[in-house]
Design a protein around this motif. Structure first.
Motif, short mmCIF file in Angstrom:
data_model
loop_
_atom_site.label_atom_id
_atom_site.label_comp_id
_atom_site.label_asym_id
_atom_site.label_seq_id
_atom_site.Cartn_x
_atom_site.Cartn_y
_atom_site.Cartn_z
N ILE A 12 0.80 -1.14 0.14
CA ILE A 12 -0.07 -0.03 0.13
C ILE A 12 0.72 1.00 0.03
O ILE A 12 0.46 2.32 -0.76
CB ILE A 12 -0.97 0.12 1.12
N GLY A 13 1.88 1.30 0.72
CA GLY A 13 2.82 2.62 0.84
C GLY A 13 3.40 2.91 -0.39
O GLY A 13 3.38 3.78 -0.91
N GLU A 14 4.17 1.70 -1.31
CA GLU A 14 4.60 1.83 -2.56
C GLU A 14 3.60 2.30 -3.47
O GLU A 14 3.72 3.23 -4.40
CB GLU A 14 5.18 0.57 -2.77
N ASN A 15 2.29 1.94 -3.52
CA ASN A 15 1.48 2.14 -4.41
C ASN A 15 0.79 3.38 -4.13
O ASN A 15 0.56 4.17 -5.24
CB ASN A 15 0.27 0.95 -4.30
N ILE A 16 0.56 4.12 -3.02
CA ILE A 16 0.23 5.35 -2.83
C ILE A 16 1.37 6.29 -3.38
O ILE A 16 0.88 7.25 -3.88
CB ILE A 16 0.05 5.38 -1.16
N ILE A 19 1.01 6.19 -7.15
CA ILE A 19 -0.09 6.97 -7.56
C ILE A 19 0.12 8.26 -7.58
O ILE A 19 -0.29 9.11 -8.51
CB ILE A 19 -1.42 6.62 -7.05
N ARG A 20 0.59 8.77 -6.55
CA ARG A 20 0.99 10.13 -6.14
C ARG A 20 1.81 10.85 -7.07
O ARG A 20 1.49 11.98 -7.89
CB ARG A 20 1.34 10.49 -4.85
N GLN A 21 2.92 10.05 -7.39
CA GLN A 21 3.82 10.66 -8.27
C GLN A 21 3.28 10.67 -9.74
O GLN A 21 3.65 11.80 -10.79
CB GLN A 21 5.26 9.89 -8.15
N ALA A 22 2.65 9.75 -9.94
CA ALA A 22 2.25 9.44 -11.44
C ALA A 22 1.16 10.47 -11.79
O ALA A 22 1.14 11.03 -12.84
CB ALA A 22 1.55 8.16 -11.67
N LYS A 23 0.59 10.73 -10.83
CA LYS A 23 -0.69 11.98 -10.98
C LYS A 23 -0.40 13.47 -10.61
O LYS A 23 -1.03 14.16 -10.68
CB LYS A 23 -1.83 11.33 -10.36
N ARG A 24 1.06 13.48 -10.17
CA ARG A 24 1.58 14.91 -9.90
C ARG A 24 0.73 15.44 -8.67
O ARG A 24 0.32 16.54 -8.75
CB ARG A 24 1.72 15.71 -10.83
N ILE A 25 0.37 14.55 -7.59
CA ILE A 25 -0.38 15.08 -6.48
C ILE A 25 0.53 15.20 -5.34
O ILE A 25 1.48 14.16 -4.94
CB ILE A 25 -1.34 13.94 -6.08
N SER A 26 0.81 16.31 -4.48
CA SER A 26 1.57 16.35 -3.41
C SER A 26 1.15 15.60 -2.37
O SER A 26 0.09 15.17 -2.14
CB SER A 26 1.83 17.80 -3.04
N GLN A 27 2.04 15.36 -1.26
CA GLN A 27 1.49 14.66 -0.10
C GLN A 27 0.35 15.31 0.60
O GLN A 27 -0.33 14.92 0.95
CB GLN A 27 2.80 14.21 1.02
N ALA A 43 4.30 8.59 6.33
CA ALA A 43 4.39 7.41 7.03
C ALA A 43 3.98 6.20 6.32
O ALA A 43 4.72 5.07 6.32
CB ALA A 43 3.76 7.38 8.43
N TYR A 44 3.13 6.28 5.75
CA TYR A 44 2.38 5.23 4.62
C TYR A 44 3.42 4.70 3.74
O TYR A 44 3.85 3.65 3.45
CB TYR A 44 1.15 5.55 4.06
N THR A 72 -1.69 -6.13 -2.44
CA THR A 72 -1.04 -7.31 -2.78
C THR A 72 0.06 -7.45 -3.71
O THR A 72 0.84 -8.19 -3.93
CB THR A 72 -1.92 -8.59 -3.04
N ARG A 73 0.08 -6.38 -4.65
CA ARG A 73 1.01 -6.25 -5.63
C ARG A 73 1.41 -4.74 -6.09
O ARG A 73 0.66 -3.88 -5.85
CB ARG A 73 0.91 -7.22 -6.79
N GLU A 74 2.80 -4.63 -6.49
CA GLU A 74 3.19 -3.18 -6.85
C GLU A 74 2.33 -2.76 -8.10
O GLU A 74 2.48 -3.48 -9.15
CB GLU A 74 4.57 -3.10 -7.02
N LEU A 75 1.54 -1.55 -7.99
CA LEU A 75 1.10 -1.24 -9.37
C LEU A 75 2.03 -0.64 -10.46
O LEU A 75 3.21 -0.22 -10.05
CB LEU A 75 0.05 -0.05 -9.20
N THR A 76 1.62 -0.85 -11.73
CA THR A 76 2.72 -0.35 -12.88
C THR A 76 2.14 1.08 -13.34
O THR A 76 0.96 1.41 -12.99
CB THR A 76 2.67 -1.31 -14.14
N VAL A 77 2.90 1.88 -13.71
CA VAL A 77 2.37 3.24 -14.27
C VAL A 77 1.40 2.80 -15.15
O VAL A 77 0.36 3.86 -15.38
CB VAL A 77 3.51 3.88 -14.80
N ASN A 78 1.47 2.05 -16.31
CA ASN A 78 0.56 1.71 -17.05
C ASN A 78 -1.00 1.68 -16.53
O ASN A 78 -2.03 2.04 -16.97
CB ASN A 78 0.92 0.45 -18.03
N GLU A 79 -1.04 0.73 -15.53
CA GLU A 79 -2.27 0.47 -14.98
C GLU A 79 -2.91 1.84 -14.25
O GLU A 79 -3.99 1.91 -14.20
CB GLU A 79 -1.96 -0.55 -13.76
#
Length: 265
Positions: A12-16, A19-27, A43-44, A72-79
């Protein structure tokens, strides 16, 4: 308070972070969307804590990603980009938001049931007024009254990145419970008392049907026939997800490349 992290638990932490970086959303912006403190997001992402289940549900719903995929798995940028593109493309191509009306004032196209509307559909599946208010997808089908579209929920029909993906649009044709055996080994969507479930039909008996997932990590599932409201045999799938090549395709591509290299010599 957020739960303590566990080595076993999730991506979850890696995916958050991805997602943030791919969508250019700040913390700070991510925290504001989900009513969190900004340090909690950090922290996440660093694995020092994990979001509560309520927050997980909000994140999954907001970004149209199933919770089990988030965990359960790391998302890809494509997804990540595919989740956004799918609804946008469908809205334009199938006029989901602008329902066409025929000369008799009836909505054209086939009903479309999003994951967020699953519970409402289970409760009101036989309600004519509810049915008429559902969003519609325009498809080249003659007997559209016997078809329905469902948004895929979960990743149990995905294996090695092949198959059905969360958020795919499934076009199903209605089949009577007595005719279910004709769909053996085929993918069906079952509207039943507890949920709307999409899996492959494995076995049929008088009292129950047995469903299996394409991902062998999921156990078989039995549904009592008395609890089944509708069965839809999946005829077509609309997806913006780009499946990676299968092993056979990879071998063929490798052979073709080697042949091209030989021609150049």
């Amino acid at each position: 308070m957020a739960q303590k992290s566990s080595k076993k638990f999730s991506y979850i932490g890696e995916n958050i972070k991805k997602i943030r970086q791919a969508k250019r959303i700040s913390q700070a912006d991510f925290a504001a969307i989900f009513n969190l403190a900004r340090p909690s997001v950090g922290a996440y992402e660093e694995g020092r804590s994990e979001p509560k289940i309520e927050t997980l549900i909000q994140i999954a719903k907001y970004f149209r990603i199933s919770i089990d995929v988030l965990l359960t798995r790391e998302l890809t940028v494509n997804e990540i980009y595919s989740f956004d593109l799918l609804k946008e493309k469908l809205n334009k191509a199938h006029k989901i938001d602008n329902v066409a009306i025929d000369s008799q004032g009836k909505a054209q196209g086939i009903p479309y049931i999003e994951v967020s509307n699953y519970l409402n559909y289970i409760v009101n599946h036989s309600n004519a007024d509810f049915q008429s208010d559902l969003p519609r997808i325009q498809v080249p089908i003659n007997k559209s009254s016997s078809y329905c579209a469902f948004e895929m929920n979960g990743s149990e029909m995905e294996y090695h990145q092949q198959g059905l993906h969360h958020g795919d649009i499934l076009i199903g044709q209605s089949i009577h419970l007595d005719k279910t055996r004709s769909a053996l080994k085929k993918i069906i969507t079952v509207v039943h008392q507890e949920n709307i479930t999409t899996r492959r039909l494995d076995a049929v008996s008088k009292n129950e049907i047995v469903l299996t997932s394409d991902d062998p990590n999921y156990p078989k599932m039995s549904i009592e026939t008395k609890n089944i409201f509708q069965i839809w045999k999946i005829q077509s799938v609309v997806s913006s997800y780009l499946n990676p090549p299968t092993l056979m395709q990879e071998r063929m591509l490798r052979i073709e490349k080697e042949i091209e290299l030989l021609k150049e010599r």
